[in-house]
Motif scaffolding. Structure first.
Motif, PDB file in Angstrom:
ATOM      1  N   TYR A 126      -1.070   7.550  -3.192  1.00  0.00           N
ATOM      2  CA  TYR A 126      -0.802   7.068  -4.542  1.00  0.00           C
ATOM      3  C   TYR A 126       0.551   6.372  -4.640  1.00  0.00           C
ATOM      4  O   TYR A 126       1.549   6.821  -4.075  1.00  0.00           O
ATOM      5  N   GLN A 166       2.910   5.339  -7.630  1.00  0.00           N
ATOM      6  CA  GLN A 166       3.091   5.521  -9.059  1.00  0.00           C
ATOM      7  C   GLN A 166       3.485   4.225  -9.753  1.00  0.00           C
ATOM      8  O   GLN A 166       4.349   3.490  -9.284  1.00  0.00           O
ATOM      9  N   GLN A 167       2.842   3.972 -10.905  1.00  0.00           N
ATOM     10  CA  GLN A 167       3.084   2.747 -11.641  1.00  0.00           C
ATOM     11  C   GLN A 167       4.389   2.798 -12.416  1.00  0.00           C
ATOM     12  O   GLN A 167       4.961   1.762 -12.754  1.00  0.00           O
ATOM     13  N   GLY A 172      -3.653   2.761  -6.844  1.00  0.00           N
ATOM     14  CA  GLY A 172      -3.407   3.291  -8.172  1.00  0.00           C
ATOM     15  C   GLY A 172      -2.464   4.481  -8.142  1.00  0.00           C
ATOM     16  O   GLY A 172      -1.808   4.772  -7.143  1.00  0.00           O
ATOM     17  N   SER A 173      -2.394   5.178  -9.279  1.00  0.00           N
ATOM     18  CA  SER A 173      -1.499   6.317  -9.438  1.00  0.00           C
ATOM     19  C   SER A 173      -2.301   7.604  -9.552  1.00  0.00           C
ATOM     20  O   SER A 173      -3.528   7.580  -9.678  1.00  0.00           O
ATOM     21  N   ASP A 194      -5.179  -1.589  -3.372  1.00  0.00           N
ATOM     22  CA  ASP A 194      -4.360  -0.935  -4.384  1.00  0.00           C
ATOM     23  C   ASP A 194      -4.877   0.478  -4.687  1.00  0.00           C
ATOM     24  O   ASP A 194      -5.996   0.644  -5.177  1.00  0.00           O
ATOM     25  N   LYS A 226      -4.880  -6.518  -3.228  1.00  0.00           N
ATOM     26  CA  LYS A 226      -5.486  -6.007  -4.455  1.00  0.00           C
ATOM     27  C   LYS A 226      -6.610  -5.018  -4.145  1.00  0.00           C
ATOM     28  O   LYS A 226      -6.773  -4.019  -4.842  1.00  0.00           O
ATOM     29  N   ASP A 237      -4.014  10.320 -11.428  1.00  0.00           N
ATOM     30  CA  ASP A 237      -4.676  10.209 -12.732  1.00  0.00           C
ATOM     31  C   ASP A 237      -4.226  11.356 -13.636  1.00  0.00           C
ATOM     32  O   ASP A 237      -4.952  12.328 -13.857  1.00  0.00           O
TER      33      ASP A 237
END
Length: 782
Positions: free
Chosen positions: A584, A586-587, A533-534, A531, A528, A536
């Protein structure tokens, strides 16, 4: 107003800052202790091993291979080595098309810069109008390179009008080719994907309440009647928002649960998950917790596409169907919002955004006051002793305005995302596109138009106060091109130093190490903390579109700004290529659904530039040349409508021809496929799915076996059901796991062998937890 010396100070500060950031990044990225910060995507996909797992104690923290320090800039050629097809297979189409925006900027502005600098700079400089106005207006040496220096009624304006036509034709040509290529890439990308659950799933909202019937009964009855050959069942949607709070609280104590796992196993009555499992069962059993929303499953892509793209009822406000987002793209909280309140919510948020735009005029005006110290000195002479200090004045006018504007804009994307969530959109990709649209309008009104208007007022305050009203339009017409100096400082702060700060990842670096020291207790926590993230999109895309706007508007007005734009596009392309490949994750994957907005806003920039030039020439009394510009916005808008009708359907609809061909191919290659089992529980709320393990452990302690199928809860001990079942038979959710999509994994791995030295945080979707890989071999047209 910033002079050449002030811009030189700003350029020196930003170039040195960017160089320092890049040097720090190049050294920090090769340290073993920072490996998870600068290469998290490879850890998530299992394509990178931990360099701290071997070597001596010091070598686990510091890179002792001094040869790597001599090649610390090798990240640049490495970022350019991966082809576009490999990027699509590695990171998805969204990431590849996002990078194409930067290459589009380079294709657009490199020829424009050469032509504008070679033709317009000599035309503007040789005119000398500002030499005669310097006593009335605040001018600088840079302003003498702009159109403001051309005298009224001059035939030289034909050069500006001719280049405006030339640049418009060039930009429209590039936009057409890019729209065509990306539309083909999108269709090929969708066609090359193997089976995915969202291809067979439709979301229906505003299911009407029928007296004596449950929501599930109503859904089954309606779609079995109207889609009898293709509808196979649905997934009810539960209002689990209250339960999600328990889950988030549970997650905060997950480490302690792991630590005391043995204790709880010895004394199961004290298990803290008992309360949450019971709460989960309460939600599933309560008919009132089922929302008038459902995810419909079809046995073919053709059946799903027909249902998603047609009106289902005579009443157009009921049984509203659309393509279901992929499971990881759903924002589950908003599914509980009553459909009737969505219009009211959108109206309230629209008014709120409108008010926020004008509220932000206050800090924008303050920023412009910093950028126009000469105008303030004339009105407030008592500030002159402080302002006239050479370095302070250069710093205030050359660097501080851009930095102050950047600071004021820092929290805005977060506020706008909250507003978009309140509006009630159910897909994360839609939330980001709507937030991006709000932020773009804000940048257009406040950063661009607001800076010009308030900047002109501050800049020429003395002129406004001491001249007749009939002369004010002339003053504004002369002053608008002069705001190029402010935008140059902003580009250097945001587009040079800011992009270098993006690759340094200083904030994630500090947060990761702080968490690693004070919070991380298990490998779950380490995952965690890592992490990344993606990308923005809500902030990055509007900023990109602002740069397009500045380049297109000032290409004819003040062409000296174009080299600053070019440096940004080239530098940002290199940095984001590296970030997408290594950082990154991607979510979601929308298959470049954001491209129509990008195209439309570049067209809007073209029309704005044409209208501003038209207004500017009207103040110059260029009666013979100005009418030639009237037709240009009309032609540009007609081009936009043609592109919208020609290409946008590929981004909004799915061709039934394509759906049928994929269905036929699949039936031929996999005749025994059980599509119902494949789709089962794909759209079950992830919060409910997360407790399957806990529920089974609880069942082992009780005599009553609890089983959950797609629509309801069964108690095996002859308990009557509270909600009607899906056509699919009940199954044990713990034992049934929906089959993952079959992707072709990209074979080229420019990284160490597969190694995953920690368990990833659980994700509750039908796909693997690793980033998706796509079988994509398309090459765009030259």
């Amino acid at each position: 107003m910033a002079t050449l010396e002030d811009l030189g100070v700003s350029a020196a500060i930003n170039i040195l800052s960017a160089f320092a950031f890049l040097l720090a990044f190049a050294l920090l990225r090769i340290q073993p202790i920072n490996d998870r910060v600068y290469f998290p995507k490879w850890y998530i996909s299992g394509g990178r091993s931990n360099p701290r797992s071997s070597g001596n104690f010091v070598g686990k923290f510091v890179n002792l291979n001094f040869k790597t320090y001599l090649t610390f800039l090798n990240w640049m050629p490495q970022a350019l080595r991966m082809s576009e097809t490999e990027i699509i297979n590695h990171a998805g189409l969204d990431s590849a098309v996002f990078l194409r925006i930067y290459t589009l900027g380079l294709k657009m502005f490199i020829p424009m810069s050469i032509v504008a600098l070679l033709i317009l700079i000599p035309v503007n400089v040789s005119s000398g109008t500002l030499f005669f106005l310097r006593k009335e207006l605040v001018v600088s040496d840079i302003d003498k390179l702009s159109i403001s220096n051309v005298p009224p009624k001059s035939l030289r304006f034909f050069f500006h009008i001719g280049l405006e036509y030339m640049f418009t034709i060039w930009i429209c040509f590039l936009l057409y080719k890019e729209y065509d290529n990306i539309a083909l890439m999108r269709l090929h990308f969708l066609a090359s994907q193997r089976r995915r659950v969202e291809q067979f799933t439709v979301v229906v909202r505003n299911v009407p309440h029928i007296s004596g019937h449950s929501v599930s009964d109503s859904v089954d009855g309606f779609f079995q009647t109207n889609h009898p050959d293709h509808y196979i069942g649905h997934q009810a949607v539960y209002n689990a928002n209250r339960f999600a709070k328990f889950v988030r609280k549970r997650d905060r104590f997950q480490n302690w649960l792991d630590y005391y796992r043995l204790k709880f196993q010895r004394n199961p009555d004290t298990r803290p998950t008992m309360k949450m499992v019971l709460e989960r069962q309460k939600i599933i059993k309560d008919p009132k917790s089922i929302l008038p929303v459902a995810f419909l499953s079809f046995n073919s892509r053709w059946g799903a596409s027909v249902c998603a793209q047609t009106q289902q009822s005579k009443n157009p406000t009921l049984w509203l169907t659309d393509w279901a987002p992929e499971p990881r793209d759903i924002y589950w909280r908003n599914l509980a919002i009553p459909f009737v309140s969505l219009t009211i919510r959108k109206l309230i948020i629209t008014l709120s955004v409108f008010a926020l735009v004008f509220f932000y005029m206050i800090p924008i005006a303050f920023v412009q006051s910093l950028a126009n110290l000469d105008g303030l000195e004339r009105v407030a002479p008592f500030l002159r002793p402080v302002i006239e200090l050479k370095f302070i004045k250069s710093f205030l006018q050359g660097f501080l305005p851009g930095l102050a504007l950047k600071i004021f804009l820092y929290i805005l994307p977060t506020v706008l995302m909250i507003m978009s969530k309140i509006e009630g959109y159910i897909a994360l990709s839609t939330l980001e596109r709507k937030t991006s649209a709000k932020y773009y309008y804000f940048m257009l009104v406040n950063v661009f138009l607001g800076s010009i208007i308030t900047g002109t007022a501050f800049e020429q305050l003395h002129a406004f106060l001491h001249q007749s009203p009939t002369q004010i339009p002339r003053t504004i017409g002369v002053s608008i091109p002069m705001k190029a100096t402010f935008f140059m400082t902003y580009i250097m702060v945001d587009g040079w130093a800011g992009i270098a700060g993006e690759i340094l990842r200083l904030k994630p670096l500090v947060i990761y190490h702080l968490k690693n020291v004070f919070i991380v207790k298990t490998e779950r926590d380490r995952g965690k903390a890592m992490d990344p993230g993606s990308v923005d999109y809500p902030e990055t895309l509007p900023s990109l579109q602002l740069y397009f706007l500045l380049g297109i508007v000032y290409a004819v007005v003040t062409p000296i700004l174009l080299p600053f734009i070019l440096v940004f596009f080239a530098f940002a392309y290199l940095v984001y290529r590296h970030q997408i490949i290594n950082v990154y994750n991607q979510q979601y994957e929308s298959a470049a659904a954001f491209w129509p907005q990008v195209h439309s806003r570049i067209i809007a920039s073209l029309i704005i530039s044409q209208l501003l030039l038209l207004g500017l020439l009207s103040t110059k009394k260029a009666a013979r040349s100005t009418p030639l510009l009237v037709l240009l916005p009309i032609l540009t808008f007609a081009f936009h409508k043609y592109c919208k009708n020609r290409f946008e359907p590929a981004f909004r609809k799915y061709p039934v021809e394509e759906a049928m061909s994929k269905d036929i191919l699949e039936k031929t290659t996999e005749p025994d496929l059980n599509i119902k089992a494949y789709l089962a529980d794909s759209y079950l709320h992830p919060i409910l799915r997360s407790f399957e393990v806990e529920e089974e452990e609880l069942v082992e302690l009780e005599t009553v076996e609890v089983r959950v199928d797609k629509l309801q809860t069964h108690q095996v001990a002859s308990q009557t059901r509270s909600e009607s079942s899906s056509p699919s038979p009940p199954h044990d959710v713990h034992h049934h796991q929906p089959s993952p999509p079959h992707h072709h994994v990209h074979q080229h791995q420019p990284s160490p062998p597969h190694y995953n030295d920690y368990p990833l945080p659980p994700e509750y979707y039908y796909h693997h937890t690793s980033p998706p890989h796509y079988n994509y071999q398309y090459q765009d047209q030259p």
